[in-house]
Design a protein around this motif. Sequence first.
Motif, PDB file in Angstrom:
ATOM      1  N   GLN A 177      -3.542   7.571   3.353  1.00 45.42           N
ATOM      2  CA  GLN A 177      -4.637   8.525   3.501  1.00 45.42           C
ATOM      3  C   GLN A 177      -5.659   8.355   2.373  1.00 45.42           C
ATOM      4  O   GLN A 177      -6.867   8.438   2.600  1.00 45.42           O
ATOM      5  CB  GLN A 177      -4.085   9.955   3.502  1.00 45.42           C
ATOM      6  CG  GLN A 177      -5.119  11.056   3.703  1.00 45.42           C
ATOM      7  CD  GLN A 177      -5.805  10.949   5.059  1.00 45.42           C
ATOM      8  OE1 GLN A 177      -5.155  10.600   6.050  1.00 45.42           O
ATOM      9  NE2 GLN A 177      -7.091  11.220   5.110  1.00 45.42           N
ATOM     10  N   ALA A 178      -5.164   8.090   1.176  1.00 42.71           N
ATOM     11  CA  ALA A 178      -6.083   7.884   0.053  1.00 42.71           C
ATOM     12  C   ALA A 178      -6.973   6.670   0.308  1.00 42.71           C
ATOM     13  O   ALA A 178      -8.184   6.711   0.064  1.00 42.71           O
ATOM     14  CB  ALA A 178      -5.289   7.697  -1.249  1.00 42.71           C
ATOM     15  N   LEU A 179      -6.393   5.590   0.820  1.00 45.15           N
ATOM     16  CA  LEU A 179      -7.177   4.393   1.099  1.00 45.15           C
ATOM     17  C   LEU A 179      -8.270   4.660   2.137  1.00 45.15           C
ATOM     18  O   LEU A 179      -9.324   4.013   2.115  1.00 45.15           O
ATOM     19  CB  LEU A 179      -6.279   3.263   1.584  1.00 45.15           C
ATOM     20  CG  LEU A 179      -5.290   2.647   0.577  1.00 45.15           C
ATOM     21  CD1 LEU A 179      -4.566   1.466   1.214  1.00 45.15           C
ATOM     22  CD2 LEU A 179      -5.977   2.223  -0.697  1.00 45.15           C
ATOM     23  N   LYS A 180      -8.036   5.612   3.030  1.00 43.39           N
ATOM     24  CA  LYS A 180      -9.032   5.922   4.055  1.00 43.39           C
ATOM     25  C   LYS A 180     -10.295   6.549   3.470  1.00 43.39           C
ATOM     26  O   LYS A 180     -11.320   6.633   4.145  1.00 43.39           O
ATOM     27  CB  LYS A 180      -8.425   6.836   5.121  1.00 43.39           C
ATOM     28  CG  LYS A 180      -7.368   6.139   5.971  1.00 43.39           C
ATOM     29  CD  LYS A 180      -6.749   7.077   6.999  1.00 43.39           C
ATOM     30  CE  LYS A 180      -5.705   6.340   7.844  1.00 43.39           C
ATOM     31  NZ  LYS A 180      -5.059   7.230   8.833  1.00 43.39           N
ATOM     32  N   ASN A 181     -10.206   6.976   2.192  1.00 44.57           N
ATOM     33  CA  ASN A 181     -11.381   7.497   1.495  1.00 44.57           C
ATOM     34  C   ASN A 181     -12.157   6.395   0.775  1.00 44.57           C
ATOM     35  O   ASN A 181     -13.080   6.690   0.024  1.00 44.57           O
ATOM     36  CB  ASN A 181     -10.961   8.574   0.487  1.00 44.57           C
ATOM     37  CG  ASN A 181     -10.495   9.845   1.154  1.00 44.57           C
ATOM     38  OD1 ASN A 181     -11.281  10.722   1.478  1.00 44.57           O
ATOM     39  ND2 ASN A 181      -9.183   9.939   1.383  1.00 44.57           N
ATOM     40  N   ALA A 182     -11.770   5.156   0.991  1.00 48.07           N
ATOM     41  CA  ALA A 182     -12.415   3.965   0.438  1.00 48.07           C
ATOM     42  C   ALA A 182     -12.032   3.720  -1.016  1.00 48.07           C
ATOM     43  O   ALA A 182     -12.539   4.364  -1.932  1.00 48.07           O
ATOM     44  CB  ALA A 182     -13.937   4.013   0.565  1.00 48.07           C
ATOM     45  N   MET A 183     -11.087   2.799  -1.195  1.00 50.10           N
ATOM     46  CA  MET A 183     -10.763   2.306  -2.525  1.00 50.10           C
ATOM     47  C   MET A 183     -11.622   1.082  -2.788  1.00 50.10           C
ATOM     48  O   MET A 183     -11.719   0.191  -1.933  1.00 50.10           O
ATOM     49  CB  MET A 183      -9.281   1.931  -2.627  1.00 50.10           C
ATOM     50  CG  MET A 183      -8.843   1.562  -4.044  1.00 50.10           C
ATOM     51  SD  MET A 183      -7.113   1.033  -4.145  1.00 50.10           S
ATOM     52  CE  MET A 183      -7.279  -0.751  -3.957  1.00 50.10           C
ATOM     53  N   PRO A 184     -12.277   0.998  -3.934  1.00 52.48           N
ATOM     54  CA  PRO A 184     -13.128  -0.163  -4.194  1.00 52.48           C
ATOM     55  C   PRO A 184     -12.297  -1.431  -4.258  1.00 52.48           C
ATOM     56  O   PRO A 184     -11.093  -1.397  -4.594  1.00 52.48           O
ATOM     57  CB  PRO A 184     -13.748   0.155  -5.558  1.00 52.48           C
ATOM     58  CG  PRO A 184     -12.832   1.134  -6.189  1.00 52.48           C
ATOM     59  CD  PRO A 184     -12.256   1.940  -5.071  1.00 52.48           C
ATOM     60  N   PRO A 185     -12.894  -2.581  -3.933  1.00 51.81           N
ATOM     61  CA  PRO A 185     -12.187  -3.844  -4.183  1.00 51.81           C
ATOM     62  C   PRO A 185     -11.783  -3.891  -5.651  1.00 51.81           C
ATOM     63  O   PRO A 185     -12.540  -3.455  -6.524  1.00 51.81           O
ATOM     64  CB  PRO A 185     -13.218  -4.911  -3.829  1.00 51.81           C
ATOM     65  CG  PRO A 185     -14.536  -4.221  -3.874  1.00 51.81           C
ATOM     66  CD  PRO A 185     -14.280  -2.797  -3.497  1.00 51.81           C
ATOM     67  N   ASN A 210       2.466 -10.081 -13.115  1.00 56.82           N
ATOM     68  CA  ASN A 210       2.272 -10.179 -11.683  1.00 56.82           C
ATOM     69  C   ASN A 210       0.961  -9.469 -11.372  1.00 56.82           C
ATOM     70  O   ASN A 210       0.733  -8.361 -11.876  1.00 56.82           O
ATOM     71  CB  ASN A 210       3.446  -9.503 -10.968  1.00 56.82           C
ATOM     72  CG  ASN A 210       3.413  -9.700  -9.470  1.00 56.82           C
ATOM     73  OD1 ASN A 210       2.736 -10.586  -8.962  1.00 56.82           O
ATOM     74  ND2 ASN A 210       4.139  -8.852  -8.749  1.00 56.82           N
ATOM     75  N   ALA A 211       0.090 -10.081 -10.584  1.00 56.96           N
ATOM     76  CA  ALA A 211      -1.221  -9.476 -10.354  1.00 56.96           C
ATOM     77  C   ALA A 211      -1.749  -9.857  -8.979  1.00 56.96           C
ATOM     78  O   ALA A 211      -1.403 -10.903  -8.416  1.00 56.96           O
ATOM     79  CB  ALA A 211      -2.214  -9.917 -11.421  1.00 56.96           C
ATOM     80  N   TYR A 212      -2.610  -8.975  -8.456  1.00 59.40           N
ATOM     81  CA  TYR A 212      -3.184  -9.164  -7.127  1.00 59.40           C
ATOM     82  C   TYR A 212      -4.684  -8.906  -7.151  1.00 59.40           C
ATOM     83  O   TYR A 212      -5.199  -8.183  -8.006  1.00 59.40           O
ATOM     84  CB  TYR A 212      -2.623  -8.145  -6.119  1.00 59.40           C
ATOM     85  CG  TYR A 212      -1.139  -8.012  -6.006  1.00 59.40           C
ATOM     86  CD1 TYR A 212      -0.274  -9.100  -6.149  1.00 59.40           C
ATOM     87  CD2 TYR A 212      -0.576  -6.764  -5.710  1.00 59.40           C
ATOM     88  CE1 TYR A 212       1.085  -8.952  -6.003  1.00 59.40           C
ATOM     89  CE2 TYR A 212       0.793  -6.607  -5.555  1.00 59.40           C
ATOM     90  CZ  TYR A 212       1.614  -7.702  -5.705  1.00 59.40           C
ATOM     91  OH  TYR A 212       2.971  -7.552  -5.560  1.00 59.40           O
ATOM     92  N   THR A 213      -5.348  -9.460  -6.126  1.00 54.33           N
ATOM     93  CA  THR A 213      -6.555  -8.815  -5.624  1.00 54.33           C
ATOM     94  C   THR A 213      -6.036  -7.769  -4.647  1.00 54.33           C
ATOM     95  O   THR A 213      -5.372  -8.106  -3.661  1.00 54.33           O
ATOM     96  CB  THR A 213      -7.477  -9.821  -4.898  1.00 54.33           C
ATOM     97  OG1 THR A 213      -7.879 -10.840  -5.811  1.00 54.33           O
ATOM     98  CG2 THR A 213      -8.710  -9.100  -4.368  1.00 54.33           C
ATOM     99  N   GLU A 214      -6.287  -6.506  -4.941  1.00 53.72           N
ATOM    100  CA  GLU A 214      -5.604  -5.431  -4.232  1.00 53.72           C
ATOM    101  C   GLU A 214      -6.101  -5.268  -2.796  1.00 53.72           C
ATOM    102  O   GLU A 214      -7.307  -5.340  -2.520  1.00 53.72           O
ATOM    103  CB  GLU A 214      -5.783  -4.106  -4.994  1.00 53.72           C
ATOM    104  CG  GLU A 214      -5.206  -4.114  -6.397  1.00 53.72           C
ATOM    105  CD  GLU A 214      -3.703  -4.347  -6.419  1.00 53.72           C
ATOM    106  OE1 GLU A 214      -3.036  -4.019  -5.416  1.00 53.72           O
ATOM    107  OE2 GLU A 214      -3.197  -4.847  -7.448  1.00 53.72           O
ATOM    108  N   LEU A 215      -5.148  -5.024  -1.910  1.00 54.26           N
ATOM    109  CA  LEU A 215      -5.481  -4.727  -0.523  1.00 54.26           C
ATOM    110  C   LEU A 215      -6.056  -3.305  -0.448  1.00 54.26           C
ATOM    111  O   LEU A 215      -5.426  -2.349  -0.903  1.00 54.26           O
ATOM    112  CB  LEU A 215      -4.224  -4.829   0.336  1.00 54.26           C
ATOM    113  CG  LEU A 215      -4.383  -4.547   1.827  1.00 54.26           C
ATOM    114  CD1 LEU A 215      -5.348  -5.536   2.459  1.00 54.26           C
ATOM    115  CD2 LEU A 215      -3.027  -4.609   2.514  1.00 54.26           C
ATOM    116  N   ASN A 216      -7.252  -3.167   0.123  1.00 56.55           N
ATOM    117  CA  ASN A 216      -7.862  -1.836   0.217  1.00 56.55           C
ATOM    118  C   ASN A 216      -8.268  -1.469   1.635  1.00 56.55           C
ATOM    119  O   ASN A 216      -8.998  -0.501   1.845  1.00 56.55           O
ATOM    120  CB  ASN A 216      -9.065  -1.719  -0.726  1.00 56.55           C
ATOM    121  CG  ASN A 216     -10.152  -2.738  -0.432  1.00 56.55           C
ATOM    122  OD1 ASN A 216      -9.926  -3.712   0.284  1.00 56.55           O
ATOM    123  ND2 ASN A 216     -11.334  -2.506  -0.980  1.00 56.55           N
TER     124      ASN A 216
END
Length: 503
Positions: A449-457, A412-418
């Motif tokens: 909160q972690a995502l608010k620090n910018a997770m790369p695509p 199972n795989a995604y383009t992750e939502l960031n």
Amino acid sequence: MAEESRDVLEAVRAEKLKKIAESGIDPWGHRFDGHQAVAATRAIELPKPAEGQTPEPGPTVRIAGRIMLKRGQGKVVFLDVRDWTGRIQVFIGKKQVGDEAWALVELLDLGDLLGVDGTLGYTRTGELTVFATALTFLGKSLTPPPEKWHGLTDQEIRYRRRYVDLFSNPESLRTFLGRSTIVRTFREVMHRRGFVEVETPTMQAIAGGAAAKPFVTHHNALDVELFLRIAPELYLKRLLVGGMERVFEIGRVYRNEGISPKHNPEFTMMEAYQAYGDYHSMMDLTESLICAAIEAIGGGFIRAWGEKTIDFTPPWPRRRYLDLLRQYAGIDPEDFDAVKARARDVGVETEGRDRDVIISDLFEATVEDALIGPAFVIDYPAAICPLTKRKASDPRIAERFELFVDGIELANAYTELNDPRLQEELFRSQLAGQKEEDSMAKMDEDFVQALKNAMPPAGGLGIGIDRLCMLLLNKPSIRDVVLFPLMRPQAPRAAEGEEAEEG
């Protein structure tokens, strides 16, 4: 074997144990250096004598293993000795080993562990044999093995007594060595591709990363409720935020759900995340991993699976979710009345349920078993993929794939939502209406909160190791590839009696 007969045989073995100890030999053995694997011994090049010619002695060898067969009379005994690489015949003559060692031979039982020094050669009948010159006792088996080493045949007992299954059924041992090869190959491929292996918590304060019922435990010192992880996903994504651009983890996850040939509540997954990738990157990675594993275990890309044959030759087809639904369910997914009617036809509940949830159940009922594969199913309805990035061209579609082989989901795989705002919105929507005390009704605020620090695509991937091993090693049940599958507790004496029946 009746229980009373088993008791008699165990008493005889216990008496032999006593005699071995009284002779000054440690019945539990000691360090035995310098021996080589049976397979390596059998691989030694040795000229085979012509018919009628007296065999010449070969090189000196040293082996160790379990006695699988004992036969002979008078002053000559033949043993079959097996280690985890194979079996070999051993010739023991009283004249060759001496009186002291010969006294030990008379106390040997099937299942005992023995070290043998000798010369390698052929018997007059052409059997490759170790002609013993010295014996070293390495361990006494106090329990009779399965009769005539035919191995355990009762499947449940094989699961409960895996230690007997492994040494009495060579096929079972080969299965688990094959599994080890598959996992090792995964690691090698990931390292070659620049991924780093990490470890994330298996006890978590919030059960997140997948929709599944968790196992609940309690930490006494902190006085908090914890959950055995149902997925490592949210912690691995935190590492992407932290700058670890390619990470993977191979480890156990736990889901407090049913047991079936395709489900075990404790199972092994590999999850991987690649910064600046997408679900197409993950398809390429998945295909490379599984093809490398097939090459490592051997047997070719066209493989037996029960009565079927699966062709794993790459590249594998990539089929759109809605196209497959049209083909196999025979409906237009845009026509909700037709969707509901078809769903009711196949026993899917429709009353009061969301459109995409009904479509998901209809897909499972009509499409999955038709996917002999391997086939990548791509582009799922976005409503059932809360952690997935939407397609820019159609936000109703999520950039997700699942890999199917003969109706079994392997990956199972995604383009992750960031996007942290959309992620929080989707979390809240997903959890709406659930009871506050429900373990699945808690949002991981720290992950948002972690995502608010910018997770790369990024692309993210999960592969079920146990199911993959089932398929590649041609085993009908997940329990056949899990060394110690979860079993219902059994009364000790009853268990012994059942096992005795096999022996």
